[in-house]
Design an enzyme around this catalytic site. Structure first.
Site, PDB file in Angstrom:
ATOM      1  N   ASN A  89       0.867  -1.182   0.000  1.00 27.54           N
ATOM      2  CA  ASN A  89       0.000   0.000   0.000  1.00 27.54           C
ATOM      3  C   ASN A  89       0.902   1.230   0.000  1.00 27.54           C
ATOM      4  O   ASN A  89       1.848   1.312   0.795  1.00 27.54           O
ATOM      5  CB  ASN A  89      -0.897   0.001   1.242  1.00 27.54           C
ATOM      6  CG  ASN A  89      -1.842  -1.180   1.252  1.00 27.54           C
ATOM      7  OD1 ASN A  89      -2.282  -1.631   0.193  1.00 27.54           O
ATOM      8  ND2 ASN A  89      -2.144  -1.705   2.430  1.00 27.54           N
ATOM      9  N   HIS A 102       6.872  -1.379   3.408  1.00 33.67           N
ATOM     10  CA  HIS A 102       6.670  -2.775   3.821  1.00 33.67           C
ATOM     11  C   HIS A 102       5.816  -3.489   2.804  1.00 33.67           C
ATOM     12  O   HIS A 102       4.864  -2.929   2.260  1.00 33.67           O
ATOM     13  CB  HIS A 102       6.023  -2.863   5.208  1.00 33.67           C
ATOM     14  CG  HIS A 102       4.726  -2.119   5.321  1.00 33.67           C
ATOM     15  ND1 HIS A 102       4.671  -0.748   5.503  1.00 33.67           N
ATOM     16  CD2 HIS A 102       3.446  -2.548   5.255  1.00 33.67           C
ATOM     17  CE1 HIS A 102       3.421  -0.372   5.548  1.00 33.67           C
ATOM     18  NE2 HIS A 102       2.636  -1.442   5.392  1.00 33.67           N
ATOM     19  N   HIS A 104       3.278  -6.740   2.257  1.00 33.25           N
ATOM     20  CA  HIS A 104       2.442  -7.725   2.961  1.00 33.25           C
ATOM     21  C   HIS A 104       2.543  -9.044   2.182  1.00 33.25           C
ATOM     22  O   HIS A 104       2.177  -9.076   0.995  1.00 33.25           O
ATOM     23  CB  HIS A 104       0.967  -7.313   2.946  1.00 33.25           C
ATOM     24  CG  HIS A 104       0.658  -6.041   3.681  1.00 33.25           C
ATOM     25  ND1 HIS A 104      -0.011  -6.031   4.888  1.00 33.25           N
ATOM     26  CD2 HIS A 104       0.899  -4.741   3.381  1.00 33.25           C
ATOM     27  CE1 HIS A 104      -0.173  -4.776   5.284  1.00 33.25           C
ATOM     28  NE2 HIS A 104       0.369  -3.979   4.383  1.00 33.25           N
TER      29      HIS A 104
HETATM   30  P1  AMP Z   1      -0.415  -0.701   5.827  1.00 32.03           P
HETATM   31  O1  AMP Z   1      -1.848  -0.435   6.185  1.00 32.03           O
HETATM   32  O2  AMP Z   1      -0.194  -1.257   4.456  1.00 32.03           O
HETATM   33  O3  AMP Z   1       0.466   0.505   6.138  1.00 32.03           O
HETATM   34  O4  AMP Z   1       0.060  -1.874   6.790  1.00 32.03           O
HETATM   35  C1  AMP Z   1       0.504  -1.667   8.092  1.00 32.03           C
HETATM   36  C2  AMP Z   1       0.376  -2.986   8.788  1.00 32.03           C
HETATM   37  O5  AMP Z   1       1.205  -2.959   9.932  1.00 32.03           O
HETATM   38  C3  AMP Z   1      -1.033  -3.318   9.271  1.00 32.03           C
HETATM   39  O6  AMP Z   1      -1.465  -4.528   8.648  1.00 32.03           O
HETATM   40  C4  AMP Z   1      -0.886  -3.439  10.788  1.00 32.03           C
HETATM   41  O7  AMP Z   1      -1.680  -4.478  11.312  1.00 32.03           O
HETATM   42  C5  AMP Z   1       0.597  -3.734  10.939  1.00 32.03           C
HETATM   43  N1  AMP Z   1       1.205  -3.318  12.181  1.00 32.03           N
HETATM   44  C6  AMP Z   1       1.109  -2.109  12.791  1.00 32.03           C
HETATM   45  N2  AMP Z   1       1.858  -2.097  13.911  1.00 32.03           N
HETATM   46  C7  AMP Z   1       2.447  -3.321  13.999  1.00 32.03           C
HETATM   47  C8  AMP Z   1       3.340  -3.933  14.945  1.00 32.03           C
HETATM   48  N3  AMP Z   1       3.766  -3.282  16.024  1.00 32.03           N
HETATM   49  N4  AMP Z   1       3.721  -5.222  14.723  1.00 32.03           N
HETATM   50  C9  AMP Z   1       3.288  -5.886  13.639  1.00 32.03           C
HETATM   51  N5  AMP Z   1       2.455  -5.366  12.712  1.00 32.03           N
HETATM   52  C10 AMP Z   1       2.039  -4.099  12.888  1.00 32.03           C
END
Ligand code: AMP
Ligand code: ZN
Length: 116
Positions: A89, A102, A104
């Site tokens: 994203n 990042h 997914h």
């Molecule tokens: P996005 O919405 O593509 O920016 O994805 C961010 C992702 O990070 C989401 O799926 C969250 O659930 C995940 N996330 C946020 N904080 C953490 C954390 N501390 N550890 C693992 N995943 C996280």
């Protein structure tokens, strides 16, 4: 909204300042389980150095992007039963909520042997 690097949650995970369920790492990338998984397999793969999103990463450190994709592919090979998605994203309107690049890695089906 500007987020300073010292507030970046994924930089903190890379630095070991916030706990995460680590899956694998390479020289340039770290992979850990998403805290709120939306699929049976849901792993995040991040560059160890901070880049705001995958587009910035592609231009400023393309080797790190290849490294990230290779690490994610190995994880998918180990944990998913054949098929997987790798999604980035990019920008808040596209659903990006953490502004550290990042990918997914998600899959609907796990390998029988996956310890996940
Ligand atoms: P996005 O919405 O593509 O920016 O994805 C961010 C992702 O990070 C989401 O799926 C969250 O659930 C995940 N996330 C946020 N904080 C953490 C954390 N501390 N550890 C693992 N995943 C996280
Ligand atoms: Zn960061």
């Amino acid at each position: 909204m500007e987020v300073s690097l010292s507030d970046c949650v994924f930089c903190k995970i890379v630095a070991g300042q916030i706990p995460a369920k680590k899956v694998a790492e390479s020289e340039k990338s770290l992979a850990f389980f998403d805290v709120s998984p939306r699929q049976p397999l849901h792993v995040l793969v991040v560059p160890k150095n901070h880049h705001d999103n995958v587009a910035d990463l592609a231009f400023s450190d393309p080797e790190a992007l290849v490294d990230l994709i290779q690490l994610g592919s190995k994880i998918a090979n180990d944990h998913a039963a054949g098929s997987f998605r790798l999604t980035f994203n990019t920008g808040s309107d596209a659903g990006q909520t953490v502004f550290h690049a990042h990918g997914h890695i998600t899959s609907k089906s796990l390998k029988e042997t996956s310890g996940n």
